[in-house]
Design a protein around this motif. Sequence first.
Motif, PDB file in Angstrom:
ATOM      1  N   ASN A 120       0.824  -1.214   0.000  1.00 21.54           N
ATOM      2  CA  ASN A 120       0.000   0.000   0.000  1.00 21.54           C
ATOM      3  C   ASN A 120       0.854   1.257   0.000  1.00 21.54           C
ATOM      4  O   ASN A 120       0.492   2.256  -0.622  1.00 21.54           O
ATOM      5  CB  ASN A 120      -0.947   0.009   1.198  1.00 21.54           C
ATOM      6  N   VAL A 121       1.981   1.212   0.705  1.00 25.83           N
ATOM      7  CA  VAL A 121       2.899   2.353   0.709  1.00 25.83           C
ATOM      8  C   VAL A 121       3.401   2.606  -0.709  1.00 25.83           C
ATOM      9  O   VAL A 121       3.329   3.723  -1.225  1.00 25.83           O
ATOM     10  CB  VAL A 121       4.077   2.129   1.681  1.00 25.83           C
ATOM     11  N   ALA A 122       3.908   1.559  -1.345  1.00 33.61           N
ATOM     12  CA  ALA A 122       4.448   1.708  -2.701  1.00 33.61           C
ATOM     13  C   ALA A 122       3.364   2.193  -3.667  1.00 33.61           C
ATOM     14  O   ALA A 122       3.603   3.098  -4.479  1.00 33.61           O
ATOM     15  CB  ALA A 122       5.050   0.399  -3.177  1.00 33.61           C
ATOM     16  N   ASN A 123       2.170   1.616  -3.577  1.00 32.26           N
ATOM     17  CA  ASN A 123       1.084   2.024  -4.474  1.00 32.26           C
ATOM     18  C   ASN A 123       0.614   3.450  -4.185  1.00 32.26           C
ATOM     19  O   ASN A 123       0.278   4.190  -5.104  1.00 32.26           O
ATOM     20  CB  ASN A 123      -0.085   1.045  -4.375  1.00 32.26           C
ATOM     21  N   GLY A 124       0.593   3.839  -2.911  1.00 33.66           N
ATOM     22  CA  GLY A 124       0.198   5.196  -2.556  1.00 33.66           C
ATOM     23  C   GLY A 124       1.183   6.230  -3.073  1.00 33.66           C
ATOM     24  O   GLY A 124       0.787   7.254  -3.647  1.00 33.66           O
ATOM     25  N   ILE A 125       2.461   5.947  -2.884  1.00 30.48           N
ATOM     26  CA  ILE A 125       3.492   6.866  -3.386  1.00 30.48           C
ATOM     27  C   ILE A 125       3.436   6.901  -4.913  1.00 30.48           C
ATOM     28  O   ILE A 125       3.526   7.967  -5.527  1.00 30.48           O
ATOM     29  CB  ILE A 125       4.877   6.464  -2.855  1.00 30.48           C
ATOM     30  N   ARG A 126       3.279   5.737  -5.505  1.00 34.50           N
ATOM     31  CA  ARG A 126       3.182   5.667  -6.970  1.00 34.50           C
ATOM     32  C   ARG A 126       2.046   6.555  -7.482  1.00 34.50           C
ATOM     33  O   ARG A 126       2.211   7.287  -8.469  1.00 34.50           O
ATOM     34  CB  ARG A 126       2.950   4.222  -7.394  1.00 34.50           C
ATOM     35  N   GLY A 127       0.900   6.502  -6.817  1.00 36.29           N
ATOM     36  CA  GLY A 127      -0.237   7.306  -7.243  1.00 36.29           C
ATOM     37  C   GLY A 127       0.022   8.800  -7.198  1.00 36.29           C
ATOM     38  O   GLY A 127      -0.550   9.563  -7.979  1.00 36.29           O
ATOM     39  N   MET A 128       0.884   9.220  -6.288  1.00 33.74           N
ATOM     40  CA  MET A 128       1.213  10.644  -6.195  1.00 33.74           C
ATOM     41  C   MET A 128       2.308  11.040  -7.183  1.00 33.74           C
ATOM     42  O   MET A 128       2.311  12.159  -7.687  1.00 33.74           O
ATOM     43  CB  MET A 128       1.647  10.989  -4.774  1.00 33.74           C
ATOM     44  N   VAL A 129       3.233  10.125  -7.469  1.00 29.96           N
ATOM     45  CA  VAL A 129       4.403  10.458  -8.280  1.00 29.96           C
ATOM     46  C   VAL A 129       4.162  10.254  -9.778  1.00 29.96           C
ATOM     47  O   VAL A 129       4.594  11.068 -10.588  1.00 29.96           O
ATOM     48  CB  VAL A 129       5.636   9.650  -7.810  1.00 29.96           C
ATOM     49  N   GLU A 130       3.470   9.184 -10.146  1.00 28.36           N
ATOM     50  CA  GLU A 130       3.292   8.859 -11.569  1.00 28.36           C
ATOM     51  C   GLU A 130       2.752  10.019 -12.406  1.00 28.36           C
ATOM     52  O   GLU A 130       3.210  10.221 -13.527  1.00 28.36           O
ATOM     53  CB  GLU A 130       2.387   7.634 -11.722  1.00 28.36           C
ATOM     54  N   PRO A 131       1.795  10.800 -11.916  1.00 25.67           N
ATOM     55  CA  PRO A 131       1.276  11.898 -12.756  1.00 25.67           C
ATOM     56  C   PRO A 131       2.280  13.034 -12.986  1.00 25.67           C
ATOM     57  O   PRO A 131       2.065  13.875 -13.860  1.00 25.67           O
ATOM     58  CB  PRO A 131       0.071  12.424 -11.962  1.00 25.67           C
ATOM     59  N   LEU A 132       3.348  13.067 -12.201  1.00 18.66           N
ATOM     60  CA  LEU A 132       4.306  14.167 -12.310  1.00 18.66           C
ATOM     61  C   LEU A 132       5.277  13.921 -13.458  1.00 18.66           C
ATOM     62  O   LEU A 132       5.940  12.886 -13.491  1.00 18.66           O
ATOM     63  CB  LEU A 132       5.096  14.309 -11.008  1.00 18.66           C
ATOM     64  N   PRO A 133       5.413  14.877 -14.376  1.00 15.54           N
ATOM     65  CA  PRO A 133       6.399  14.715 -15.438  1.00 15.54           C
ATOM     66  C   PRO A 133       7.837  14.661 -14.895  1.00 15.54           C
ATOM     67  O   PRO A 133       8.710  14.070 -15.516  1.00 15.54           O
ATOM     68  CB  PRO A 133       6.218  15.947 -16.321  1.00 15.54           C
ATOM     69  N   LEU A 134       8.051  15.264 -13.735  1.00 13.06           N
ATOM     70  CA  LEU A 134       9.392  15.298 -13.144  1.00 13.06           C
ATOM     71  C   LEU A 134       9.289  15.282 -11.633  1.00 13.06           C
ATOM     72  O   LEU A 134       8.518  16.044 -11.049  1.00 13.06           O
ATOM     73  CB  LEU A 134      10.137  16.570 -13.581  1.00 13.06           C
TER      74      LEU A 134
END
Length: 129
Positions: free
Chosen positions: A65-79
């Motif tokens: 859940n930690v990895a998926n939660g962080i992924r959800g916040m980071v993936e939309p960022l171009p950088l």
Amino acid sequence: MSTTRNVVDHAADHLAIRSLLDRYTDALNRRDWTAVESVFAADGVWDAGGPNMGPMAFRFEGAANVANGIRGMVEPLPLLVQSNHAPVVNVDGDRATATSTINEMVLAPGATQRTTIWGMYFDRIVKQA
């Protein structure tokens, strides 16, 4: 509070914890979510902000859940590039605490200018086999 004596008495643990912090930042920067998950204990918690942050706070429980939660916040960022600095580690048996300063360079979706973010991590670490 960490002391030079704590570093001398637990040098291998200090080195392992520094490696853990670096592996997290490296995995985040490479967007390697499997590697992000691997640096958290199965019952690990990532709590950003706490109750005083209101809707800006995030809390994820369990390594996946930690990895998926962080992924959800980071993936939309171009950088997003993060670096961690000045870790201070204190080892006490099979547990440790670490604080480190972080710096992030972020480009939000649709933005034309980067944002620089400074913050701190306050980690509680448990030694596992």
